[in-house]
Design a protein around this motif. Structure first.
Motif, PDB file in Angstrom:
ATOM      1  N   ASP A 199      18.261  40.961  24.429  1.00  0.00           N
ATOM      2  CA  ASP A 199      19.748  41.757  24.016  1.00  0.00           C
ATOM      3  C   ASP A 199      20.351  41.775  22.709  1.00  0.00           C
ATOM      4  N   ASP A 200      20.201  40.958  22.530  1.00  0.00           N
ATOM      5  CA  ASP A 200      20.854  40.645  20.983  1.00  0.00           C
ATOM      6  C   ASP A 200      19.512  41.057  20.132  1.00  0.00           C
ATOM      7  N   VAL A 201      18.766  40.796  19.699  1.00  0.00           N
ATOM      8  CA  VAL A 201      17.212  41.468  19.404  1.00  0.00           C
ATOM      9  C   VAL A 201      17.502  42.715  19.657  1.00  0.00           C
ATOM     10  N   ASP A 257      12.183  31.557  24.222  1.00  0.00           N
ATOM     11  CA  ASP A 257      13.248  30.433  24.909  1.00  0.00           C
ATOM     12  C   ASP A 257      14.481  30.963  23.769  1.00  0.00           C
ATOM     13  N   TRP A 258      16.085  31.546  24.645  1.00  0.00           N
ATOM     14  CA  TRP A 258      16.894  31.012  23.969  1.00  0.00           C
ATOM     15  C   TRP A 258      17.909  30.851  23.647  1.00  0.00           C
ATOM     16  N   PRO A 259      18.524  30.279  22.774  1.00  0.00           N
ATOM     17  CA  PRO A 259      18.813  31.302  21.724  1.00  0.00           C
ATOM     18  C   PRO A 259      17.478  30.582  20.564  1.00  0.00           C
ATOM     19  N   SER A 260      17.460  31.535  20.038  1.00  0.00           N
ATOM     20  CA  SER A 260      16.075  31.348  18.923  1.00  0.00           C
ATOM     21  C   SER A 260      16.394  32.201  17.818  1.00  0.00           C
ATOM     22  N   PHE A 261      15.888  31.804  16.140  1.00  0.00           N
ATOM     23  CA  PHE A 261      14.988  32.537  15.292  1.00  0.00           C
ATOM     24  C   PHE A 261      14.383  33.830  15.412  1.00  0.00           C
ATOM     25  N   TYR A 262      14.369  34.635  14.974  1.00  0.00           N
ATOM     26  CA  TYR A 262      13.923  36.041  15.308  1.00  0.00           C
ATOM     27  C   TYR A 262      13.483  36.974  13.887  1.00  0.00           C
ATOM     28  N   MET A 263      12.570  36.780  13.572  1.00  0.00           N
ATOM     29  CA  MET A 263      12.001  37.570  12.188  1.00  0.00           C
ATOM     30  C   MET A 263      11.703  39.190  12.560  1.00  0.00           C
ATOM     31  N   PHE A 264      12.835  39.928  12.070  1.00  0.00           N
ATOM     32  CA  PHE A 264      12.733  40.999  11.817  1.00  0.00           C
ATOM     33  C   PHE A 264      12.157  42.088  10.870  1.00  0.00           C
ATOM     34  N   LYS A 265      10.999  42.936  11.111  1.00  0.00           N
ATOM     35  CA  LYS A 265      11.126  43.209   9.499  1.00  0.00           C
ATOM     36  C   LYS A 265      11.118  44.702   9.629  1.00  0.00           C
ATOM     37  N   PHE A 266      11.182  45.729   8.374  1.00  0.00           N
ATOM     38  CA  PHE A 266      11.705  46.653   8.297  1.00  0.00           C
ATOM     39  C   PHE A 266      10.924  47.370   6.554  1.00  0.00           C
ATOM     40  N   ILE A 267      10.937  48.702   6.524  1.00  0.00           N
ATOM     41  CA  ILE A 267      10.901  48.958   5.308  1.00  0.00           C
ATOM     42  C   ILE A 267      11.810  50.392   5.680  1.00  0.00           C
ATOM     43  N   ASP A 283      19.781  44.881  20.704  1.00  0.00           N
ATOM     44  CA  ASP A 283      20.920  45.324  19.925  1.00  0.00           C
ATOM     45  C   ASP A 283      20.533  45.756  17.786  1.00  0.00           C
ATOM     46  N   VAL A 284      20.212  44.921  17.185  1.00  0.00           N
ATOM     47  CA  VAL A 284      19.788  45.604  15.793  1.00  0.00           C
ATOM     48  C   VAL A 284      19.005  45.823  15.581  1.00  0.00           C
ATOM     49  N   TYR A 285      17.641  46.070  16.955  1.00  0.00           N
ATOM     50  CA  TYR A 285      16.611  47.434  16.534  1.00  0.00           C
ATOM     51  C   TYR A 285      17.570  48.731  16.305  1.00  0.00           C
ATOM     52  N   GLU A 286      18.567  48.626  17.761  1.00  0.00           N
ATOM     53  CA  GLU A 286      19.728  50.186  17.883  1.00  0.00           C
ATOM     54  C   GLU A 286      19.389  50.678  16.985  1.00  0.00           C
ATOM     55  N   GLN A 287      20.277  49.276  16.593  1.00  0.00           N
ATOM     56  CA  GLN A 287      21.287  49.301  15.569  1.00  0.00           C
ATOM     57  C   GLN A 287      20.791  49.662  14.017  1.00  0.00           C
ATOM     58  N   ALA A 288      19.585  49.741  13.800  1.00  0.00           N
ATOM     59  CA  ALA A 288      18.492  49.750  12.202  1.00  0.00           C
ATOM     60  C   ALA A 288      18.220  51.599  12.938  1.00  0.00           C
ATOM     61  N   SER A 289      18.075  51.578  14.070  1.00  0.00           N
ATOM     62  CA  SER A 289      17.011  53.674  14.330  1.00  0.00           C
ATOM     63  C   SER A 289      18.011  54.048  13.578  1.00  0.00           C
ATOM     64  N   HIS A 290      19.403  53.675  13.319  1.00  0.00           N
ATOM     65  CA  HIS A 290      20.548  54.684  12.908  1.00  0.00           C
ATOM     66  C   HIS A 290      20.515  55.106  11.801  1.00  0.00           C
ATOM     67  N   GLY A 324       8.943  47.419  26.256  1.00  0.00           N
ATOM     68  CA  GLY A 324       7.426  46.247  25.914  1.00  0.00           C
ATOM     69  C   GLY A 324       8.320  45.416  25.132  1.00  0.00           C
ATOM     70  N   LEU A 325       9.223  45.634  24.244  1.00  0.00           N
ATOM     71  CA  LEU A 325       9.678  44.687  23.249  1.00  0.00           C
ATOM     72  C   LEU A 325      10.383  43.444  24.628  1.00  0.00           C
ATOM     73  N   ARG A 326      11.193  44.154  25.261  1.00  0.00           N
ATOM     74  CA  ARG A 326      11.967  43.261  26.558  1.00  0.00           C
ATOM     75  C   ARG A 326      10.744  41.906  27.012  1.00  0.00           C
ATOM     76  N   GLU A 327       9.838  42.897  27.937  1.00  0.00           N
ATOM     77  CA  GLU A 327       9.035  41.916  28.440  1.00  0.00           C
ATOM     78  C   GLU A 327       8.623  40.953  27.235  1.00  0.00           C
ATOM     79  N   LYS A 328       7.521  41.293  25.945  1.00  0.00           N
ATOM     80  CA  LYS A 328       7.652  40.529  24.791  1.00  0.00           C
ATOM     81  C   LYS A 328       8.604  39.530  24.368  1.00  0.00           C
TER      82      LYS A 328
END
Length: 86
Positions: free
Chosen positions: A68-70, A17-27, A72-79, A8-12
């Motif tokens: 894919d880079d985005v 347009d890549w490359p681009s800045f992306y905002m990550f939010k975590f608690i 990858d960050v979510y996968e790292q954070a999932s740990h 689902g995230l991949r579709e969004k």
């Protein structure tokens, strides 16, 4: 690493347009904040403590080359223990 859980995230992300800045939010619990910081460049992070001080919200703006880079960050954070991705 497989990206099967992020379809689902991949579709969004495919519409961006890549490359681009992306905002990550975590608690994360305060006990895990250093682990999440290791994923990002320190100067691009904004933090905010929860009212009771047990959690910290993290907003990170990162320059990403592709969806894919985005993911990858979510996968790292999932740990990271106790992480919630927003």
């Amino acid at each position: 690493m497989g990206h099967q859980n992020y379809n689902g995230l991949r579709e969004k992300l495919a519409d961006m347009d890549w490359p681009s800045f992306y905002m990550f939010k975590f608690i994360v619990p305060r006990t895990s904040e250093e682990e999440i910081f290791k994923i990002f460049n320190q100067e691009d992070i904004k933090t905010r403590l929860s009212r009771n001080g047990k959690y910290i919200s993290i907003t990170a703006y990162q320059y990403m080359n592709s969806e894919d880079d985005v993911i990858d960050v979510y996968e790292q954070a999932s740990h990271v223990e106790g992480v919630i991705s927003l």
